[in-house]
Write a protein that holds these residues in place. Structure first.
Motif, PDB file in Angstrom:
ATOM      1  N   PHE A 430       0.815  -1.215   0.000  1.00 64.16           N
ATOM      2  CA  PHE A 430       0.000   0.000   0.000  1.00 64.16           C
ATOM      3  C   PHE A 430       0.851   1.268   0.000  1.00 64.16           C
ATOM      4  N   GLU A 431       2.176   1.123  -0.030  1.00 67.21           N
ATOM      5  CA  GLU A 431       3.054   2.284  -0.103  1.00 67.21           C
ATOM      6  C   GLU A 431       3.118   2.776  -1.543  1.00 67.21           C
ATOM      7  N   ARG A 432       3.396   4.036  -1.682  1.00 67.51           N
ATOM      8  CA  ARG A 432       3.448   4.636  -3.017  1.00 67.51           C
ATOM      9  C   ARG A 432       4.645   4.101  -3.801  1.00 67.51           C
ATOM     10  N   LEU A 457      -2.825   1.023  -5.107  1.00 68.81           N
ATOM     11  CA  LEU A 457      -3.124   0.592  -3.747  1.00 68.81           C
ATOM     12  C   LEU A 457      -2.899   1.719  -2.742  1.00 68.81           C
ATOM     13  N   ALA A 458      -1.963   2.625  -3.034  1.00 67.29           N
ATOM     14  CA  ALA A 458      -1.777   3.788  -2.155  1.00 67.29           C
ATOM     15  C   ALA A 458      -3.023   4.657  -2.153  1.00 67.29           C
ATOM     16  N   ARG A 461      -5.699   2.977   0.048  1.00 72.27           N
ATOM     17  CA  ARG A 461      -5.478   3.223   1.476  1.00 72.27           C
ATOM     18  C   ARG A 461      -5.858   4.655   1.848  1.00 72.27           C
ATOM     19  N   ARG A 472      -6.736  -3.925   4.331  1.00 70.26           N
ATOM     20  CA  ARG A 472      -5.664  -4.896   4.554  1.00 70.26           C
ATOM     21  C   ARG A 472      -5.723  -5.933   3.442  1.00 70.26           C
ATOM     22  N   PHE A 482      -8.373  -8.433  -0.841  1.00 67.71           N
ATOM     23  CA  PHE A 482      -8.240  -7.067  -0.326  1.00 67.71           C
ATOM     24  C   PHE A 482      -9.540  -6.719   0.402  1.00 67.71           C
TER      25      PHE A 482
END
Length: 491
Positions: A430-432, A457-458, A461, A472, A482
């Motif tokens: 989920f991080e950029r 995904l970022a 979130r 999560r 997801f």
């Protein structure tokens, strides 16, 4: 305007407090001493008055008072501050004794001295100022006044009935210059001691406060050395008092957050530059090849279509970056309303139906419920997850969208079969610009979600954080899931 010194301010405050305490305590001690001195002096006057009355009651007539003047004066002998005066009913002086020259020389009748001090001796007030022959002599009958020469005096006057029926008036006075001088000296001593004590407190407190604030100055000196390139160096001060330990801990925690933020920003900038360089290089390479020699019109059209595709990829990337930047702003607002989740999932599934059929996949919607969300952001998050599922689901698989309500929340799950994600990647996906599989960088970006740039995904979130929910990922050999959890605000 010069800045006010904290040390000076505290020192002055302590000194003012000390001075106030000195004044209050000194004033209390002064009044207590004055009361004790007055009580002691009044007791001398009362004892002398009682002794004179006892002697005078033994006299037969006023003439006996003249004959026994020395005996009557014995009551005040040995105390220069005491004076005695006895007069008959006509005001003639029968006996007098004034060693301390309390009254005028030659001695003035006490009645005249009292009159000169504007003290009322009229019959209406005689009971208050001159005691009757049978009245009890107490210190409550003592009066305070000044003589014709301004001498402070405390005196008592009373009548005495002689054996022949005549009445004489006795007055005993005490010169108060000595006690008042003592009180003045004591007051001056208190004032001097208070002034010196306040000065000592001022200088001492300033020195101690400067010493106590030394850790604060060290913190300021180290804080001045903090720059964008030295955020990883915490503030270290020895012997920090408890009140400043919290400040140091807060500053170090702030530096850690800033350092982490700068690291993320640097990484984000580097990743963004890297991902933008690829489509720009593709555009430039294709254009250079097209311009190297004359080509048919069809090849130019192909090059232009390829360049347009790369431009769209860049636009989506920039749009996603702008969205993430705006979403982090504290004033970013969401327009929420109640949404039927099942109907919304059906609508989104229908939107991706064509792409799914081309890839040999199927999309199924299960469950339902109602949730309070911003519809546009809700769709954006689901679009990214479904596009991601389409990219990594093998042909013949089925993507399942499930909505499961609970007591105070609703879970929306995007479930797709495929290669499982390693556990060490589940928290970081989920991080950029993070990709669990770097080899997939060039994977097609279904429906322009921006996921291939590592932002999909970022964004999911961020959308969930804007809704106060969470996201999560779970992955095993069966499928990857997801899970979006929307919390009921009214719960």
């Amino acid at each position: 305007m010069p800045r006010r010194s904290l040390a000076v301010t505290l020192a002055v405050a302590f000194s003012a407090t000390t001075l106030t305490v000195f004044v209050c305590v000194g004033w209390y001690l002064y009044l207590a001493l004055a009361q004790q001195v007055r009580k002691h002096d009044d007791q001398d006057v009362v004892l002398a008055a009682r002794h004179v009355r006892r002697l005078a009651t033994e006299l037969g007539s006023p003439q006996d008072a003249l004959a026994h003047a020395q005996r009557l004066s014995s009551a005040v002998l040995g105390n220069p501050a005491l004076a005695l005066q006895i007069v008959d009913a006509q005001g003639r002086q029968l006996a007098a004794h004034d060693e301390g020259e309390t009254f005028d020389e030659p001695p003035t009748p006490l009645s005249n001295a009292i009159a000169s001090a504007d003290v009322d001796l009229s019959p209406a007030h005689a009971g208050a100022l001159v005691l009757a022959p049978d009245a009890r002599i107490t210190d409550s009958a003592i009066r305070e006044w000044r003589s014709a020469h301004g001498v402070p005096v405390r005196s008592i006057a009373f009548d005495v009935a002689l054996r022949d029926g005549a009445t004489v008036r006795v007055a005993i006075a005490r010169d108060m210059r000595g006690p008042l001088s003592l009180l003045d000296s004591y007051r001056d001593t208190l004032a001097f001691a208070g002034s010196v004590g306040t000065l000592v407190v001022l200088l001492g407190s300033y020195a101690w406060i400067r010493l106590a604030l030394r850790p604060l100055r060290q913190i300021a000196e180290q804080a001045r050395e903090v720059t964008a390139y030295r955020l990883d160096q915490p503030i270290r001060v020895k012997h920090v008092p408890g009140e400043l330990a919290t400040l140091v801990a807060s500053l170090n925690a702030m530096l850690e957050r800033l350092h982490a933020g700068f690291q993320r920003l640097s990484q984000f900038t580097a990743d963004l530059a890297h991902d933008m360089r690829t489509p720009l290089s593709n555009i430039r390479g294709a254009t250079e090849i097209a311009l190297a020699r004359p080509r048919p019109e069809e090849e130019y059209q192909t090059v232009l279509a390829s360049n347009l595709e790369e431009c769209e990829r860049l636009s989506r990337m920039i749009e996603n970056v702008i969205f993430l930047a705006r979403a982090e702003h504290p004033r970013f607002e969401t327009r929420r309303r109640a949404v039927n989740v099942h109907d919304e999932l059906e609508r989104i599934a229908g939107y991706f139906e064509g792409l799914a059929e081309e890839a040999g996949l199927a999309i199924r919607v299960d469950g339902g419920g109602t949730v309070n969300v911003d519809v546009e952001l809700f769709r954006r998050a689901l679009n990214n997850l479904i596009a991601n599922a389409l990219r990594y689901t093998p042909a013949g698989g089925t993507i399942v969208l499930t909505a499961t309500p609970s007591a105070h929340a609703l879970d929306v799950v995007v479930d797709n079969p495929g290669t499982p994600i390693a556990p060490e990647h589940l928290e970081r996906i989920f991080e950029r610009f993070y990709r669990a599989d770097p080899s997939r960088t060039s994977a097609p970006d279904a429906m322009g979600s921006g996921a291939s740039a590592g932002l999909g995904l970022a964004i999911v979130r961020t959308v969930m954080e804007l809704h106060g929910g969470s996201v999560r990922a779970e992955s095993d050999a069966r499928s990857t899931r997801f899970i979006l959890r929307f919390v009921d605000d009214a719960a």
